[in-house]
Scaffold this motif. Sequence first.
Motif, PDB file in Angstrom:
ATOM      1  N   LEU A   1      -5.644  -3.572   7.419  1.00 38.30           N
ATOM      2  CA  LEU A   1      -6.241  -4.198   6.242  1.00 38.30           C
ATOM      3  C   LEU A   1      -7.188  -3.210   5.587  1.00 38.30           C
ATOM      4  O   LEU A   1      -8.012  -2.580   6.265  1.00 38.30           O
ATOM      5  N   LEU A   2      -7.091  -3.067   4.264  1.00 42.98           N
ATOM      6  CA  LEU A   2      -7.956  -2.162   3.511  1.00 42.98           C
ATOM      7  C   LEU A   2      -8.742  -2.969   2.478  1.00 42.98           C
ATOM      8  O   LEU A   2      -8.164  -3.670   1.662  1.00 42.98           O
ATOM      9  N   VAL A   3     -10.059  -2.847   2.521  1.00 43.95           N
ATOM     10  CA  VAL A   3     -10.954  -3.549   1.588  1.00 43.95           C
ATOM     11  C   VAL A   3     -11.560  -2.509   0.652  1.00 43.95           C
ATOM     12  O   VAL A   3     -12.292  -1.616   1.087  1.00 43.95           O
ATOM     13  N   VAL A   4     -11.250  -2.621  -0.635  1.00 39.74           N
ATOM     14  CA  VAL A   4     -11.598  -1.580  -1.609  1.00 39.74           C
ATOM     15  C   VAL A   4     -12.828  -1.963  -2.435  1.00 39.74           C
ATOM     16  O   VAL A   4     -12.825  -2.979  -3.151  1.00 39.74           O
ATOM     17  N   ASP A   5     -13.893  -1.176  -2.323  1.00 38.09           N
ATOM     18  CA  ASP A   5     -15.028  -1.188  -3.259  1.00 38.09           C
ATOM     19  C   ASP A   5     -15.703  -2.544  -3.470  1.00 38.09           C
ATOM     20  O   ASP A   5     -16.172  -2.837  -4.582  1.00 38.09           O
TER      21      ASP A   5
ATOM     22  N   ASN B   1       4.273   7.424   1.590  1.00 39.79           N
ATOM     23  CA  ASN B   1       5.231   6.780   2.508  1.00 39.79           C
ATOM     24  C   ASN B   1       4.655   5.675   3.381  1.00 39.79           C
ATOM     25  O   ASN B   1       5.257   5.294   4.379  1.00 39.79           O
ATOM     26  N   PHE B   2       3.494   5.147   3.006  1.00 42.06           N
ATOM     27  CA  PHE B   2       3.029   3.928   3.647  1.00 42.06           C
ATOM     28  C   PHE B   2       3.722   2.734   2.986  1.00 42.06           C
ATOM     29  O   PHE B   2       3.953   2.744   1.777  1.00 42.06           O
ATOM     30  N   ALA B   3       4.054   1.723   3.779  1.00 43.24           N
ATOM     31  CA  ALA B   3       4.392   0.437   3.180  1.00 43.24           C
ATOM     32  C   ALA B   3       3.097  -0.130   2.614  1.00 43.24           C
ATOM     33  O   ALA B   3       2.022   0.071   3.184  1.00 43.24           O
ATOM     34  N   VAL B   4       3.174  -0.819   1.477  1.00 44.12           N
ATOM     35  CA  VAL B   4       1.969  -1.317   0.809  1.00 44.12           C
ATOM     36  C   VAL B   4       2.200  -2.757   0.354  1.00 44.12           C
ATOM     37  O   VAL B   4       3.240  -3.073  -0.234  1.00 44.12           O
ATOM     38  N   THR B   5       1.230  -3.613   0.623  1.00 43.56           N
ATOM     39  CA  THR B   5       1.216  -4.961   0.062  1.00 43.56           C
ATOM     40  C   THR B   5      -0.163  -5.209  -0.525  1.00 43.56           C
ATOM     41  O   THR B   5      -1.170  -5.127   0.183  1.00 43.56           O
ATOM     42  N   THR B   6      -0.240  -5.474  -1.818  1.00 46.20           N
ATOM     43  CA  THR B   6      -1.500  -5.811  -2.473  1.00 46.20           C
ATOM     44  C   THR B   6      -1.643  -7.327  -2.483  1.00 46.20           C
ATOM     45  O   THR B   6      -0.723  -8.037  -2.891  1.00 46.20           O
TER      46      THR B   6
ATOM     47  N   THR C   1      -7.157   9.462   8.936  1.00 45.38           N
ATOM     48  CA  THR C   1      -7.618   8.377   9.801  1.00 45.38           C
ATOM     49  C   THR C   1      -6.510   7.362  10.043  1.00 45.38           C
ATOM     50  O   THR C   1      -6.302   6.904  11.177  1.00 45.38           O
ATOM     51  N   LEU C   2      -5.792   7.006   8.989  1.00 46.04           N
ATOM     52  CA  LEU C   2      -4.685   6.059   9.131  1.00 46.04           C
ATOM     53  C   LEU C   2      -3.600   6.621  10.036  1.00 46.04           C
ATOM     54  O   LEU C   2      -3.054   5.916  10.895  1.00 46.04           O
ATOM     55  N   LYS C   3      -3.282   7.896   9.851  1.00 50.20           N
ATOM     56  CA  LYS C   3      -2.230   8.514  10.663  1.00 50.20           C
ATOM     57  C   LYS C   3      -2.654   8.626  12.125  1.00 50.20           C
ATOM     58  O   LYS C   3      -1.837   8.449  13.032  1.00 50.20           O
ATOM     59  N   GLU C   4      -3.935   8.921  12.349  1.00 52.01           N
ATOM     60  CA  GLU C   4      -4.441   8.973  13.725  1.00 52.01           C
ATOM     61  C   GLU C   4      -4.293   7.627  14.431  1.00 52.01           C
ATOM     62  O   GLU C   4      -4.041   7.568  15.633  1.00 52.01           O
ATOM     63  N   ARG C   5      -4.452   6.553  13.658  1.00 57.96           N
ATOM     64  CA  ARG C   5      -4.324   5.205  14.222  1.00 57.96           C
ATOM     65  C   ARG C   5      -2.879   4.712  14.235  1.00 57.96           C
ATOM     66  O   ARG C   5      -2.596   3.608  14.704  1.00 57.96           O
ATOM     67  N   GLY C   6      -1.972   5.527  13.695  1.00 55.93           N
ATOM     68  CA  GLY C   6      -0.559   5.147  13.670  1.00 55.93           C
ATOM     69  C   GLY C   6      -0.216   4.100  12.641  1.00 55.93           C
ATOM     70  O   GLY C   6       0.851   3.468  12.712  1.00 55.93           O
ATOM     71  N   VAL C   7      -1.069   3.891  11.665  1.00 54.38           N
ATOM     72  CA  VAL C   7      -0.846   2.858  10.644  1.00 54.38           C
ATOM     73  C   VAL C   7       0.320   3.245   9.742  1.00 54.38           C
ATOM     74  O   VAL C   7       0.425   4.387   9.289  1.00 54.38           O
ATOM     75  N   ASN C   8       1.200   2.277   9.469  1.00 54.79           N
ATOM     76  CA  ASN C   8       2.318   2.537   8.553  1.00 54.79           C
ATOM     77  C   ASN C   8       2.427   1.521   7.418  1.00 54.79           C
ATOM     78  O   ASN C   8       3.334   1.604   6.601  1.00 54.79           O
ATOM     79  N   HIS C   9       1.509   0.547   7.368  1.00 58.88           N
ATOM     80  CA  HIS C   9       1.565  -0.490   6.342  1.00 58.88           C
ATOM     81  C   HIS C   9       0.146  -0.892   5.970  1.00 58.88           C
ATOM     82  O   HIS C   9      -0.620  -1.349   6.809  1.00 58.88           O
ATOM     83  N   LEU C  10      -0.211  -0.710   4.697  1.00 54.98           N
ATOM     84  CA  LEU C  10      -1.537  -1.081   4.212  1.00 54.98           C
ATOM     85  C   LEU C  10      -1.495  -2.410   3.473  1.00 54.98           C
ATOM     86  O   LEU C  10      -0.688  -2.596   2.546  1.00 54.98           O
ATOM     87  N   ILE C  11      -2.367  -3.315   3.873  1.00 53.28           N
ATOM     88  CA  ILE C  11      -2.576  -4.574   3.167  1.00 53.28           C
ATOM     89  C   ILE C  11      -3.845  -4.381   2.351  1.00 53.28           C
ATOM     90  O   ILE C  11      -4.945  -4.240   2.908  1.00 53.28           O
ATOM     91  N   VAL C  12      -3.719  -4.355   1.016  1.00 61.87           N
ATOM     92  CA  VAL C  12      -4.803  -3.909   0.147  1.00 61.87           C
ATOM     93  C   VAL C  12      -5.502  -5.091  -0.521  1.00 61.87           C
ATOM     94  O   VAL C  12      -4.866  -5.950  -1.141  1.00 61.87           O
ATOM     95  N   THR C  13      -6.845  -5.105  -0.423  1.00 61.64           N
ATOM     96  CA  THR C  13      -7.680  -6.117  -1.060  1.00 61.64           C
ATOM     97  C   THR C  13      -8.826  -5.417  -1.783  1.00 61.64           C
ATOM     98  O   THR C  13      -9.044  -4.223  -1.610  1.00 61.64           O
ATOM     99  N   GLY C  14      -9.588  -6.166  -2.588  1.00 60.86           N
ATOM    100  CA  GLY C  14     -10.791  -5.618  -3.197  1.00 60.86           C
ATOM    101  C   GLY C  14     -10.746  -5.519  -4.708  1.00 60.86           C
ATOM    102  O   GLY C  14      -9.989  -6.217  -5.381  1.00 60.86           O
ATOM    103  N   VAL C  15     -11.582  -4.613  -5.249  1.00 63.48           N
ATOM    104  CA  VAL C  15     -11.711  -4.442  -6.705  1.00 63.48           C
ATOM    105  C   VAL C  15     -11.647  -2.953  -7.068  1.00 63.48           C
ATOM    106  O   VAL C  15     -11.845  -2.095  -6.219  1.00 63.48           O
ATOM    107  N   GLY C  16     -11.425  -2.665  -8.395  1.00 64.72           N
ATOM    108  CA  GLY C  16     -10.811  -3.537  -9.347  1.00 64.72           C
ATOM    109  C   GLY C  16      -9.293  -3.387  -9.254  1.00 64.72           C
ATOM    110  O   GLY C  16      -8.762  -2.292  -9.058  1.00 64.72           O
ATOM    111  N   THR C  17      -8.624  -4.482  -9.437  1.00 70.66           N
ATOM    112  CA  THR C  17      -7.169  -4.496  -9.286  1.00 70.66           C
ATOM    113  C   THR C  17      -6.501  -3.415 -10.116  1.00 70.66           C
ATOM    114  O   THR C  17      -5.551  -2.758  -9.671  1.00 70.66           O
TER     115      THR C  17
END
Length: 207
Positions: free
Chosen positions: A10-14, A154-159, A123-139
């Motif tokens: 999960l990614l929380v933006v700004d 090449n990350f999967a992304v869901t906003t 950091t994401l690659k170190e944790r093995g993350v392959n899919h970001l779930i994006v939240t926050g502002v501004g859209t």
Amino acid sequence: MVHLDSAPALLVVDMQNGFCHKQGSFAKMGMQSEPTAIVPHINELRSAFRAANIPVFFLRTGYNADYSDRRGRDRRDSVEKLQGLIRGSWDANILDELTPEPDEKVVDKTRNSGFFRTSLESTLKERGVNHLIVTGVGTDVCVESTARDAYQMNFAVTTVSDATGTCNKPDHLAALHALRMFGGTASTAEVIEALQKSQDLRNQRMS
């Protein structure tokens, strides 16, 4: 319908006072992103991801006191006049309602995209993350810039449509429409349902 890849995060933006608080610098400029509707959704997602032992990351915009690291800096600019988003200031802090837990990493940035000259990708690659779930502002600004870059890397992304926001609804909807081509969008409920399904499948394999 959203499908979570094997290693989401999960990614929380700004979600900062400067962008979201009624006393923040952007509110003083008439550009506040209203957080009331999206904070509960972000916290709902945080709780679900933490319960599933899935990492949560925060992005935070912040500048040097002299704004020497800010793109296109101009002393006539309102952000500089208001001394907004200076690193370490109240304005740059994340909202109290979303205060990161000690194990939720905060990545500082100076541009719209969370990937520009930051540690986010490594950091994401170190944790093995392959899919970001994006939240926050501004859209339509930092969320969209970060989601597009993640997709190109090449990350999967869901906003998350109801856990993102910006200064007005038309711009929010336009950004979500654009992001259909960069991983797509889903609601908080849909993401949590997909998370539960992935957890159920994992448990079945282990039993």
